[in-house]
Every structure is written in structure tokens, then in C-alpha cells.
Design a protein around this motif. Sequence first.
Motif, PDB file in Angstrom:
ATOM      1  N   MET A   1      36.017 -11.391 -14.676  1.00 47.84           N
ATOM      2  CA  MET A   1      35.388 -10.644 -16.134  1.00 47.84           C
ATOM      3  C   MET A   1      36.085  -9.316 -15.740  1.00 47.84           C
ATOM      4  N   SER A   2      36.638  -8.873 -17.606  1.00 45.71           N
ATOM      5  CA  SER A   2      37.559  -8.073 -17.412  1.00 45.71           C
ATOM      6  C   SER A   2      36.412  -5.718 -17.004  1.00 45.71           C
ATOM      7  N   ASP A   3      37.393  -5.203 -16.496  1.00 43.58           N
ATOM      8  CA  ASP A   3      36.168  -3.853 -15.847  1.00 43.58           C
ATOM      9  C   ASP A   3      35.719  -3.271 -17.190  1.00 43.58           C
ATOM     10  N   SER A   4      35.861  -3.264 -18.829  1.00 43.35           N
ATOM     11  CA  SER A   4      35.660  -3.072 -19.536  1.00 43.35           C
ATOM     12  C   SER A   4      34.263  -4.227 -20.230  1.00 43.35           C
ATOM     13  N   PRO A   5      33.143  -3.356 -20.382  1.00 44.17           N
ATOM     14  CA  PRO A   5      32.296  -4.609 -21.192  1.00 44.17           C
ATOM     15  C   PRO A   5      32.781  -4.757 -22.993  1.00 44.17           C
ATOM     16  N   ILE A   6      33.777  -4.529 -23.158  1.00 44.07           N
ATOM     17  CA  ILE A   6      34.376  -4.602 -24.743  1.00 44.07           C
ATOM     18  C   ILE A   6      35.929  -4.874 -25.011  1.00 44.07           C
ATOM     19  N   ASN A   7      35.593  -5.765 -25.725  1.00 48.87           N
ATOM     20  CA  ASN A   7      37.041  -6.880 -26.070  1.00 48.87           C
ATOM     21  C   ASN A   7      37.429  -6.306 -27.044  1.00 48.87           C
ATOM     22  N   ASN A   8      38.199  -4.793 -26.957  1.00 48.92           N
ATOM     23  CA  ASN A   8      39.038  -3.877 -27.879  1.00 48.92           C
ATOM     24  C   ASN A   8      40.011  -5.374 -28.806  1.00 48.92           C
ATOM     25  N   GLN A   9      40.276  -6.384 -28.000  1.00 46.49           N
ATOM     26  CA  GLN A   9      41.031  -7.008 -28.821  1.00 46.49           C
ATOM     27  C   GLN A   9      41.002  -7.728 -30.359  1.00 46.49           C
ATOM     28  N   ILE A  10      39.684  -8.052 -29.776  1.00 51.94           N
ATOM     29  CA  ILE A  10      38.960  -8.446 -31.770  1.00 51.94           C
ATOM     30  C   ILE A  10      37.772  -7.633 -31.745  1.00 51.94           C
ATOM     31  N   SER A  11      37.801  -5.865 -31.712  1.00 47.51           N
ATOM     32  CA  SER A  11      37.301  -5.443 -32.204  1.00 47.51           C
ATOM     33  C   SER A  11      37.408  -4.640 -33.045  1.00 47.51           C
ATOM     34  N   ASP A  12      36.637  -3.911 -34.137  1.00 54.80           N
ATOM     35  CA  ASP A  12      37.271  -3.115 -34.521  1.00 54.80           C
ATOM     36  C   ASP A  12      35.865  -2.497 -35.441  1.00 54.80           C
ATOM     37  N   GLU A  13      36.153  -1.706 -37.080  1.00 56.70           N
ATOM     38  CA  GLU A  13      35.191  -1.708 -37.359  1.00 56.70           C
ATOM     39  C   GLU A  13      33.753  -2.147 -38.089  1.00 56.70           C
ATOM     40  N   ASN A  14      33.902  -3.596 -37.705  1.00 51.87           N
ATOM     41  CA  ASN A  14      33.629  -4.239 -38.169  1.00 51.87           C
ATOM     42  C   ASN A  14      32.667  -5.357 -37.557  1.00 51.87           C
ATOM     43  N   ALA A  15      33.319  -4.997 -36.268  1.00 50.33           N
ATOM     44  CA  ALA A  15      32.869  -5.765 -35.269  1.00 50.33           C
ATOM     45  C   ALA A  15      33.129  -5.304 -33.667  1.00 50.33           C
TER      46      ALA A  15
END
Length: 111
Positions: A1-15
Motif C-alpha cells: 500500500m502507498s504511504d499516502s492514503p489518497i490516490n492523487n492519480q484519480i482524485s481531483d476537485e470532483n472526487a
Amino acid sequence: MSDSPINNQISDENAVCIIMGDHMDVMFLTEDYFQTFSERPVPKGDTTQVLIAIGLNSREEVDQVVNTAIENGATQHEEPQDHGWMYQNSFWDINGHGWSIIFADPSQMPE
């Protein structure tokens, strides 16, 4: 698992995609963006609306799950969608919950 809990690759201002484990993510969507996935109104008050997305290992598995659900009383939500790097098919279960069954290959995502 990544160190960050947020997957920035598919996160944006909508999700925002929260990584829950090696094979589990949870998406939190804005109401406007949520409505692009469902023609049904967003419930108000103390009701609950659920859209469930499950990732599988192949397009064939995706269609097999959706077809099995439909054979057992579910209804097709929309036609399958092929985005190149991601394939999605979906249905409404007998309780009205939306299920998106997905095969994705992030290595094929456009840069």
C-alpha cells in the motif's frame, strides 16, 4: 500500500480516492459529479444512496458478474463503457443500489 492514503492519480476537485488497502479504495464524490453516474436523484434527509464499485481482473470477469446479476433479477444500468485503460459495466440490484464493476489497468492511463 502507498504511504499516502489518497490516490492523487484519480482524485481531483470532483472526487477523492482514499486507499483503504492494497486492493480496496473508497471514492467520495461531489453531489454534481455523483449525478453523472446515476440518473436517479440524490436522496435528501436521512435516506441512504449507495453506488458500489468493484475492481476485477479482466473485462470477461466484469461482464460475467453483471450478466449473473441480471439473470438473478438486477437490471442493466447503462451500456458497458470502454475508456481504453478502464472497462466498466453496471447494474441496479433488486434493492435499487447501483453497482459499477470495473477492470482497470492504470499503466494504460493517459498522461
